[in-house]
Design a protein around this motif. Structure first.
Motif, PDB file in Angstrom:
ATOM      1  N   CYS A  30      34.749   2.013 -10.642  1.00  0.00           N
ATOM      2  CA  CYS A  30      35.715   3.050 -10.294  1.00  0.00           C
ATOM      3  C   CYS A  30      36.997   2.385  -9.816  1.00  0.00           C
ATOM      4  O   CYS A  30      36.988   1.257  -9.312  1.00  0.00           O
ATOM      5  CB  CYS A  30      35.170   4.015  -9.242  1.00  0.00           C
ATOM      6  N   LEU A  32      41.685   3.172  -9.510  1.00  0.00           N
ATOM      7  CA  LEU A  32      42.814   4.097  -9.456  1.00  0.00           C
ATOM      8  C   LEU A  32      43.982   3.529 -10.253  1.00  0.00           C
ATOM      9  O   LEU A  32      44.188   2.313 -10.297  1.00  0.00           O
ATOM     10  CB  LEU A  32      43.258   4.314  -8.005  1.00  0.00           C
ATOM     11  N   TYR A  62      41.120   3.972  -1.445  1.00  0.00           N
ATOM     12  CA  TYR A  62      42.064   5.020  -1.827  1.00  0.00           C
ATOM     13  C   TYR A  62      43.267   5.003  -0.891  1.00  0.00           C
ATOM     14  O   TYR A  62      44.421   5.102  -1.334  1.00  0.00           O
ATOM     15  CB  TYR A  62      41.392   6.389  -1.804  1.00  0.00           C
ATOM     16  N   GLU A  66      47.214   4.470  -1.848  1.00  0.00           N
ATOM     17  CA  GLU A  66      48.270   5.410  -1.459  1.00  0.00           C
ATOM     18  C   GLU A  66      49.395   4.699  -0.712  1.00  0.00           C
ATOM     19  O   GLU A  66      50.555   5.100  -0.819  1.00  0.00           O
ATOM     20  CB  GLU A  66      47.685   6.512  -0.580  1.00  0.00           C
ATOM     21  N   VAL A  74      42.402   8.835 -11.434  1.00  0.00           N
ATOM     22  CA  VAL A  74      41.129   8.241 -11.023  1.00  0.00           C
ATOM     23  C   VAL A  74      40.460   7.682 -12.275  1.00  0.00           C
ATOM     24  O   VAL A  74      40.528   8.284 -13.350  1.00  0.00           O
ATOM     25  CB  VAL A  74      40.222   9.299 -10.356  1.00  0.00           C
ATOM     26  N   MET A  92      34.707  17.442  -9.606  1.00  0.00           N
ATOM     27  CA  MET A  92      35.439  16.515  -8.757  1.00  0.00           C
ATOM     28  C   MET A  92      36.885  16.340  -9.218  1.00  0.00           C
ATOM     29  O   MET A  92      37.793  16.158  -8.401  1.00  0.00           O
ATOM     30  CB  MET A  92      34.729  15.172  -8.715  1.00  0.00           C
ATOM     31  N   MET A  93      37.116  16.406 -10.515  1.00  0.00           N
ATOM     32  CA  MET A  93      38.484  16.313 -11.035  1.00  0.00           C
ATOM     33  C   MET A  93      39.342  17.440 -10.471  1.00  0.00           C
ATOM     34  O   MET A  93      40.506  17.237 -10.099  1.00  0.00           O
ATOM     35  CB  MET A  93      38.460  16.371 -12.565  1.00  0.00           C
ATOM     36  N   ARG A  95      38.779  19.005  -7.616  1.00  0.00           N
ATOM     37  CA  ARG A  95      38.964  18.769  -6.179  1.00  0.00           C
ATOM     38  C   ARG A  95      40.070  17.744  -5.927  1.00  0.00           C
ATOM     39  O   ARG A  95      40.874  17.900  -5.013  1.00  0.00           O
ATOM     40  CB  ARG A  95      37.652  18.275  -5.555  1.00  0.00           C
ATOM     41  N   TRP A  96      40.081  16.704  -6.742  1.00  0.00           N
ATOM     42  CA  TRP A  96      41.082  15.653  -6.550  1.00  0.00           C
ATOM     43  C   TRP A  96      42.449  16.088  -7.057  1.00  0.00           C
ATOM     44  O   TRP A  96      43.472  15.594  -6.589  1.00  0.00           O
ATOM     45  CB  TRP A  96      40.643  14.376  -7.270  1.00  0.00           C
ATOM     46  N   LEU A  98      43.729  15.401  -9.965  1.00  0.00           N
ATOM     47  CA  LEU A  98      44.327  14.280 -10.687  1.00  0.00           C
ATOM     48  C   LEU A  98      43.642  14.107 -12.037  1.00  0.00           C
ATOM     49  O   LEU A  98      42.480  14.485 -12.206  1.00  0.00           O
ATOM     50  CB  LEU A  98      44.143  12.975  -9.890  1.00  0.00           C
ATOM     51  N   TRP A 100      41.572  12.122 -14.883  1.00  0.00           N
ATOM     52  CA  TRP A 100      40.502  11.136 -14.797  1.00  0.00           C
ATOM     53  C   TRP A 100      40.431  10.358 -16.110  1.00  0.00           C
ATOM     54  O   TRP A 100      40.333  10.963 -17.186  1.00  0.00           O
ATOM     55  CB  TRP A 100      39.154  11.814 -14.546  1.00  0.00           C
TER      56      TRP A 100
END
Length: 243
Positions: A30, A32, A62, A66, A74, A92-93, A95-96, A98, A100
Motif C-alpha cells: 500500500c 500514496l 499518511y 500530507e 491511494v 473505503m474509496m 470514505r477516503w 480519493l 484508488w
C-alpha cells in the motif's frame, strides 16, 4: 472528451508503485501518490494488517505524506488477482474520497478507480472485518432506515479475544439503553456471543421474528430469529430515541 476531474498518473509513479508491489508480494502493498512541488511522487507505506489478504495503511505514513504535499490517490496491490476493487475497496474509496490505484502482481496490470457514490446493500454484502462486518451493517441500517448516525470505533481483528468488549462497553455511549427481557421491537439491536468470551456479534431485529446480521465469511442476510441466535443473545439494546 476526457474528464478534467479524473486523475492521470505519471509513468514514474506507476513504475515505483509496481516495484513496491513486487517487493511486498505475496503480501498486499500500500502507498500514496503525493503532489510535491507540482510533481507526482509515490510514497510507499506500511501495511499494518494481519495476514496477506487486505491492507491497513499506517496512519503515521499518511500524516507524513500530507506534510509533504497533496495526497492525490491511494495505492494497493492485489496479489494473484485482477486489479478490480472488492466491495470493501469500494466502500473505503468512498470514505477516503480519493482515487484508488490497484495493481495486480505478479503480472503488473493496473487500473485507476474513482469514487462514484457507492453504497453497499444491507442484504448480500460481502464480509471484510472493520469495513463490512456486523458493526458496519448496524451503522448503515440506522443511517439509511432511521437517519441516525452512530459513532464508528476502531476494531482490530479478533478484538474479543484480545481483551476488548466493544458492544457492552460502547452501547450506552452510542445512545442505546438496555431493554433485555422486554418484548422485542423493530430496530432493536441484539448483542450475541458467538464463540467468544464476550458479546462479539450484533444484529438488528426487523420484526416478525426476522434478524438482519452479517456473520464472518458469509454475505449479510435476513433470517429467522430463533433457536441458535436466540440462545447466544446476551443483551438487547434499544436506541433512546425509539424508547
Amino acid at each position: 472528451m476526457s474528464d478534467p476531474c479524473r486523475l492521470t498518473l505519471d509513468e514514474d509513479v506507476l513504475a515505483a508503485a509496481r516495484a513496491h508491489a513486487q517487493a511486498d508480494y505475496p503480501r498486499e502493498s500500500c502507498g500514496l501518490v503525493v503532489l510535491v512541488d507540482g510533481v507526482q511522487r509515490y510514497r510507499p507505506c506500511r501495511n499494518l494488517a494481519d495476514g496477506q489478504s487486505h491492507f491497513v495503511l499506517a496512519p503515521e505514513d499518511y500524516a507524513q505524506a500530507e506534510g509533504e504535499g497533496e495526497v492525490l490517490a491511494v495505492v494497493h496491490s492485489h496479489p494473484n488477482a485482477a486489479p478490480e476493487p472488492s466491495e470493501a475497496d469500494r466502500v473505503m474509496m468512498e470514505r477516503w474520497g480519493l482515487p484508488w490505484l490497484i495493481l495486480n502482481v505478479p503480472v503488473g496490470h493496473w487500473c485507476l478507480w474513482h469514487p462514484e457514490g457507492y453504497r453497499p446493500p444491507l442484504v448480500g454484502r460481502t464480509f471484510s472485518h472493520g469495513v463490512l462486518d456486523c458493526f458496519s451493517l448496524l451503522r448503515d441500517y440506522y443511517r439509511e432506515r432511521l437517519g441516525l448516525e452512530l459513532p464508528d470505533v476502531e476494531r482490530p481483528d479478533d478484538w474479543w479475544a484480545k481483551g476488548g468488549n466493544l458492544y457492552l462497553e460502547g452501547y450506552a455511549r452510542a445512545g442505546f439503553v438496555d431493554v433485555t427481557g422486554q418484548a422485542l421491537r423493530e430496530h432493536d439491536v441484539l448483542l450475541m456471543q458467538l464463540r467468544a468470551p464476550v458479546p462479539n456479534h450484533a444484529g438488528v431485529y426487523l420484526g416478525d421474528d426476522v434478524l438482519l446480521h452479517h456473520v464472518m465469511g458469509r454475505l449479510s442476510t435476513r433470517e429467522t430469529y430463533s433457536g441458535f441466535w436466540q440462545r447466544i443473545t446476551q443483551r438487547v439494546v434499544r436506541h433512546a430515541s425509539l424508547c
